[in-house]
Motif scaffolding. Sequence first.
Motif, PDB file in Angstrom:
ATOM      1  N   SER A 276      27.616  55.222  43.706  1.00 33.44           N
ATOM      2  CA  SER A 276      28.326  55.197  44.995  1.00 33.44           C
ATOM      3  C   SER A 276      29.401  56.266  45.089  1.00 33.44           C
ATOM      4  O   SER A 276      29.634  56.830  46.159  1.00 33.44           O
ATOM      5  N   LEU A 277      30.072  56.522  43.952  1.00 33.54           N
ATOM      6  CA  LEU A 277      31.225  57.438  43.952  1.00 33.54           C
ATOM      7  C   LEU A 277      31.010  58.510  42.885  1.00 33.54           C
ATOM      8  O   LEU A 277      31.569  58.446  41.785  1.00 33.54           O
TER       9      LEU A 277
ATOM     10  N   SER B 254      39.803  53.372  50.357  1.00 31.09           N
ATOM     11  CA  SER B 254      38.614  53.760  51.142  1.00 31.09           C
ATOM     12  C   SER B 254      37.360  53.806  50.267  1.00 31.09           C
ATOM     13  O   SER B 254      36.277  53.384  50.688  1.00 31.09           O
ATOM     14  N   ASP B 255      37.504  54.308  49.023  1.00 32.40           N
ATOM     15  CA  ASP B 255      36.354  54.363  48.116  1.00 32.40           C
ATOM     16  C   ASP B 255      35.930  52.962  47.663  1.00 32.40           C
ATOM     17  O   ASP B 255      34.736  52.688  47.509  1.00 32.40           O
TER      18      ASP B 255
ATOM     19  N   THR C 100      36.234  50.266  49.464  1.00 35.61           N
ATOM     20  CA  THR C 100      35.541  49.694  50.634  1.00 35.61           C
ATOM     21  C   THR C 100      34.100  50.182  50.697  1.00 35.61           C
ATOM     22  O   THR C 100      33.166  49.412  50.939  1.00 35.61           O
ATOM     23  N   LYS C 101      33.907  51.490  50.464  1.00 35.96           N
ATOM     24  CA  LYS C 101      32.562  52.077  50.476  1.00 35.96           C
ATOM     25  C   LYS C 101      31.689  51.443  49.389  1.00 35.96           C
ATOM     26  O   LYS C 101      30.537  51.065  49.637  1.00 35.96           O
TER      27      LYS C 101
ATOM     28  N   LYS D 261      30.631  47.854  50.264  1.00 37.28           N
ATOM     29  CA  LYS D 261      29.563  47.836  51.285  1.00 37.28           C
ATOM     30  C   LYS D 261      28.238  48.288  50.691  1.00 37.28           C
ATOM     31  O   LYS D 261      27.182  47.716  50.984  1.00 37.28           O
ATOM     32  N   ASP D 262      28.269  49.315  49.841  1.00 37.92           N
ATOM     33  CA  ASP D 262      27.038  49.849  49.238  1.00 37.92           C
ATOM     34  C   ASP D 262      26.336  48.812  48.364  1.00 37.92           C
ATOM     35  O   ASP D 262      25.112  48.840  48.208  1.00 37.92           O
TER      36      ASP D 262
ATOM     37  N   GLN E 132      33.409  40.785  51.168  1.00 37.76           N
ATOM     38  CA  GLN E 132      34.438  41.659  51.733  1.00 37.76           C
ATOM     39  C   GLN E 132      35.736  40.945  52.080  1.00 37.76           C
ATOM     40  O   GLN E 132      36.766  41.591  52.257  1.00 37.76           O
TER      41      GLN E 132
END
Length: 614
Positions: free
Chosen positions: A361-362, A403-404, A406-407, A410-411, A416
């Motif tokens: 994801s990151l 923000s990362d 959160t991403k 979701k991924d 949440q």
Amino acid sequence: MKLEKILDRLGSIEKNSFIKIIDNIISKNPKNPKEINKILSSSDKGLKSVDNQNISTIFDLTASEFQEHIKCEFQEITSQLDILIDIIIRDGNCIMKQDWFSRLYETEIKNLKNKTKNLNADFENDKSDLSATRKRDYKIYKACLNTAYHNDVENNRDAKITSDELSIILTLSKQLGLSQEEVKLINYSILPIKILDIHEVIKGLKNIGIIFYSNKENTIYVADEMVRMLRKVRQKEVAEKFYRRTLKLLREPIINQIGREHNIDRKLSHSQKIEEIIKEGISFTNLLLEDIYKQGSTLTEKKKALNELCEKGLNISNLKGSVLEDKINSLIEHFENIERDEKVGISLDGFDKLLVELNQSLPKLNKEIKAQFELQDEFVLKADFLLDYNIKPRDILDLISKSDLTKFIKDNGIKQRGDDILNILEHYKDVENLYLENFENVAYRNLNLLKENGITVKESELGIKFEELTKIIFTGLGFNVDDEFKNKLNTNKDMIDILLNLDNNEVIIVECKTSKERGYNKFSTVSRQLKSYQNLALKNDLRIVKILLIAPEFSDDFVTDCEMDTEMNLSLITASTLSNISDAFKASKYTEFPHVLFRDIVINEERIIKALSK
């Protein structure tokens, strides 16, 4: 990496300096002579022939004396020991190749020279950002240090600062509220500073027992236990990762307020200021006593703010202590316990899975973690690798931006609502493996440690859970855990816990006992129980190859009674021994555990692990 694990990697010559120091401490009547002599009495040749586990235990028993030994080395003011210790206690610097350490050291000296030059310019510049009060504090400290250092020269002696002078200087710096970085900069604006030969640096650190150096691997090792001790010497109450976790919960105006107080560049970003506050070596206690509150806050308001920070931010409820100082000490103790605990909060499999999916994801995360912890390897998102550096899942997640996170959530379909980090840890918990990693805590019925390690269970369920986990371990060892056959044998009166079916009418009977009390000592009760199981099996024409009793530990009396028993082929296994045998079996060539190894009265873990590794 734990001290025992490092010692296992090294040869006797590489451990020699460290052992000499402990030997010297032992010869001077340390605080715990009885416990030390009990360990040494089993060895004919002194400390050198003691096994690594016991050397680690003796280090713990001589910790206060060893710490004083390190403090004495600070009297050699030109040793740069403060600079070197500040490098090796940073998260991620406990294992370093020589060239990597050399690079970090040279960078540190270069940065220190630049900062010292800037500080000296601020002293002379009336328009600098330094407040008049701060400039006055700096000048007072510098004048006192200058006198302490140069008064020897005037008396025709080598320039140095005596232990008495050093204690006064340290008291002065504390009363002036100077951070360690501020103290260091002022010190090196007076003392000569140059880059020393890296081989001499390593030799010096090794000779005072702070590091181990493997010539074969060209690698420096600093034990986790030593890192904690060195932090105390440098008066850093918590690891950087816990300091960062706390600072990230503070509002930006508070971070700016702390930055102004300690001459941190106000042009830096919010996250950069947090890193600078950590590098400054600002006392964690002083931060929570004074720096994080609005000007003019009352004691009641401070207590309320600290309670909210701990309960809502750090998820720590019921901090001990009624006064502010006690609450802060309780928080520091909480962080120390987390750091000492080898458990990671989620299972190892869960940690590996988390790292794999974080990397997907990151993709920039690997580079960011590598830079943050100053790691030399190219790819660092590996659970075993990070745990050697005492870097745990929570420590990784703390470094990821909102923000990362959160991403990533979701991924990967993670819940949440609520706290992002806690939701992620829960998602990757892998409950079965987590329970197995806490097998000994279940045996000891240690609800507090289980809770801290992410396991919520009722005390009434622990006996059954221990039995279930023992079954999983024996299945993993290749045994046939035959519940169906066991249920046929069991009666209302005699209920065998676990039956291992070896075929050909041969069985091993396993009994599981949990206990909060140290030293399981109820031999008469358990022997009657086991003899009735033995009679039950014999009535059914079964040959009992072995009876195994699993408990957290056994008292000396229990072991003696067991040795005197002539009616049962009984062996005793502690929970930790069974767990370690299971780990060793996974790495061995065997597909089924050779049960002939269960031949001691108290199962010898070291012998079995050695046999499995052949």
